[in-house]
Design an enzyme around this catalytic site. Structure first.
Site, short mmCIF file in Angstrom:
data_model
loop_
_atom_site.label_atom_id
_atom_site.label_comp_id
_atom_site.label_asym_id
_atom_site.label_seq_id
_atom_site.Cartn_x
_atom_site.Cartn_y
_atom_site.Cartn_z
N GLY A 66 41.52 38.15 30.56
CA GLY A 66 42.60 37.69 29.69
C GLY A 66 43.94 37.89 30.36
N CYS A 97 37.31 41.98 34.35
CA CYS A 97 38.76 41.97 34.51
C CYS A 97 39.44 42.66 33.31
CB CYS A 97 39.26 40.54 34.73
SG CYS A 97 40.89 40.48 35.52
N TYR A 98 40.12 41.92 32.44
CA TYR A 98 40.72 42.55 31.27
C TYR A 98 39.65 43.29 30.46
CZ TYR A 98 43.47 43.11 26.95
OH TYR A 98 44.12 43.64 25.84
N HIS A 189 35.74 38.37 39.06
CA HIS A 189 35.17 37.35 38.17
C HIS A 189 33.87 36.79 38.74
CE1 HIS A 189 38.56 36.95 35.34
NE2 HIS A 189 39.29 37.33 36.38
N GLU A 191 31.83 34.91 37.30
CA GLU A 191 31.49 33.63 36.68
C GLU A 191 32.00 32.42 37.43
OE1 GLU A 191 35.34 34.98 34.55
OE2 GLU A 191 33.61 35.86 35.58
N ASP A 248 26.63 11.67 24.03
CA ASP A 248 26.57 12.54 22.86
C ASP A 248 25.96 11.82 21.66
OD1 ASP A 248 27.88 14.30 24.51
OD2 ASP A 248 29.86 13.95 23.64
N LYS A 389 28.48 19.88 27.46
CA LYS A 389 28.22 18.49 27.86
C LYS A 389 27.06 18.40 28.85
CE LYS A 389 30.50 15.05 27.41
NZ LYS A 389 30.40 13.88 26.50
#
Length: 533
Positions: A66, A97-98, A189, A191, A248, A389
């Site tokens: 964050g 992190c945060y 991070h 990710e 979709d 998606k």
């Protein structure tokens, strides 16, 4: 399927990893990476109330990064009762992190600004003296490995009961662990794609430490949804839904057709602003090939009559949205008593409303069936609500939807109305349709259509001087927009091969009467949006 609680929170019957979002630009990526491990997860605001988490089957918690500083007044913090629940249930926690700094803040560590900010690639190494403490999380990673840093604050002392397990040249406390509590913190991070072994690290946490089941399987999800729809709608209930032919609405329609057959009524509204041959092609794919109970409503004259002389983007969008609702209600009355409305909500739409940062400012109005009046008294069915998606595309393939439909680029609800800048009339729309068709044809011919997240032509409300043969021309300008993106929240312009770009320009100028100049849009999002209006 998710259910809405009285307090607005979601309830899911799946075992899940709960990701608490502190407003990081990477929070969505954490969710995507966990899903890629075939593990189900949900994103919650970091301020989530304990009762919302308590009614879900949470097996582990990830605290996101964050932009704040944990020691500043007004910074977001996890609810004290949530921490109590985590400790009582002995839920594993991973702070990123945060999120790591939040763990330190709660358990007695010290967080303060670093002497040097640390952004970009960093080499992380194990602290051998404490290797046993980090074994479950990072024990199978090499002695040194690359991760992505993005922080100004850092730990200056570890919290009570924790030890350092990783370091970088700039961060002594790049990774901390309390194996007894099953709590871990990472200053980097894992990710992001710039952390090559980040997915392995996340797998160690969510699968090995949390014991989360790896059963997030698209066909199983489809079977479960079909079963639940049959129970919910019953043997006589009807469902109505708007379709566009995009991935979709196509996947959602196939799921409904599988569940209740022709009691699902799909409606395609041709507003006169569709692409070349689009209505015919969508009807052929959905009605003739997929067996969807589909009605196509030709309302082009009605829309274009209302849009005549309108040039302001928001006015165009609102006219189209309102008229669409009117037509949709008229068609619903023809069907008779309808109980449910199919809506193609995706998980990023859900995330946007529950994120710590809250809903985004209105950049432009969105055209969807969510604006139907309450007087219709329809209950929502949202089969894609839990999916990103890329997961919708995977589900489409699993359901046997043809690849053309699955990989078709997104197309906005207002259609070419917001790609034909300025005055809307059939002449300009037809001109744009031809240019757009040439663009897509050439991208497919070059084999690069799938490399691009969205590609389209824009007809500009300006003219330029040109020369064709010995004659002066004064005709329209066409812009080409091609972007690369995975989540459509950020995007970069596609670096088109010059020879392909040249072919596209040459064909449009030669084949589309009324256009004598083609330009290429090299704006990223942000600051530009993907669409021009």
């Amino acid at each position: 399927m998710d259910q809405q609680g009285a307090d607005g929170g979601l309830t899911s019957n799946r075992e899940q990893i709960a990701i608490l979002d502190f407003g990081s630009q990477y929070s969505h990526l954490i969710a995507r990476r966990v899903r890629e491990l075939n593990v189900f997860c949900e994103l919650y605001s970091c301020l989530v109330e304990p009762q919302v988490l308590a009614r879900n089957k949470v097996v582990g918690v990830i605290l996101s990064g964050g932009p704040h500083s944990v020691y500043e007044a007004g910074s977001p913090h996890v609810h004290a009762e949530v921490w109590k629940m985590i400790e009582e249930k002995k839920l594993p926690v991973l702070g990123i992190c945060y999120g790591m700094q939040e763990i330190a803040h709660v358990f007695g560590g010290k967080v303060a600004p670093g002497l040097e900010r640390e952004y970009g690639k960093a080499i992380v190494s194990h602290i051998d003296a404490n290797k046993a403490a980090g074994e479950a999380l990072v024990g199978d990673l090499p002695a040194e490995f690359q991760m992505w840093m993005s922080h100004g604050d850092k730990l200056h002392s570890v919290p009570t009961g924790f030890v350092d397990i990783l370091r970088t040249s700039n961060s002594q406390h790049a990774g901390i662990a309390n194996p007894e509590k099953k709590m871990y913190g990472l200053q980097f991070h894992p990710e992001v794609t710039h952390s090559p072994l980040g997915k392995d690290l996340l797998r160690n946490f969510v699968v090995n430490i949390c014991g989360a089941p790896t059963n997030w399987n698209m066909l199983d999800i489809a079977d479960e949804f079909v079963r639940e729809v049959r129970e919910r709608v019953g043997p006589e209930g009807k469902v109505i839904g708007a379709v566009s032919g995009g991935v979709d609405s196509t996947v959602a329609a196939v799921l409904l057709k599988t569940a209740i057959g022709d009691r699902f009524h799909a409606i395609l509204v041709d507003n006169g602003c569709l692409r070349k041959n689009e209505a015919v092609e969508v009807v052929d794919r959905m009605r003739n090939k997929l067996g969807i109970n589909l009605r196509c409503v030709d309302a082009a004259d009605r829309f274009l009559g209302l849009l005549a002389g309108k040039t302001e983007p928001e006015e165009k969008r609102k006219i189209i949205g309102t008229t669409f609702i009117d037509i949709f209600q008229e068609e619903a009355l023809k069907i008779g008593a309808v109980d449910y409305l199919l809506q193609g909500t995706l998980y990023p739409d859900v995330i946007e409303s529950i994120s710590y940062k809250g809903p985004s400012a209105v950049i432009k109005s969105h055209h969807n069936v969510g604006g139907l009046p309450a007087t219709m008294h329809l209950k929502l069915i949202e089969p894609l609500r839990e999916l990103f998606k890329d997961e919708v595309r995977t589900l489409g393939i699993a359901l046997g939807v043809e690849e053309f439909s699955v990989w078709r680029h997104p197309f906005p609800g207002p259609g070419l109305a917001i790609r034909c800048l300025g005055e809307l009339n059939m002449e300009n729309l037809d001109m744009l349709r031809e240019a757009d068709a040439i663009l897509i044809e050439e991208l497919n011919r070059a084999g690069i259509y799938r490399e691009i997240g969205q590609a389209f032509a824009v007809l500009l409300p300006v003219k330029s001087v040109g020369v064709m043969g010995d004659f002066r021309t004064y005709e329209k300008v066409c812009a080409i927009r091609c972007v690369q993106t995975t989540d459509y929240m950020t995007a970069d312009w596609y670096h088109m091969p010059y020879e392909v770009l040249g072919r596209i320009s040459n064909r449009i100028i030669n084949e589309v009467r009324g256009i004598n100049r083609v330009v290429y849009d090299i704006s990223s999002k942000p600051p530009a949006t993907i669409e021009w209006e």
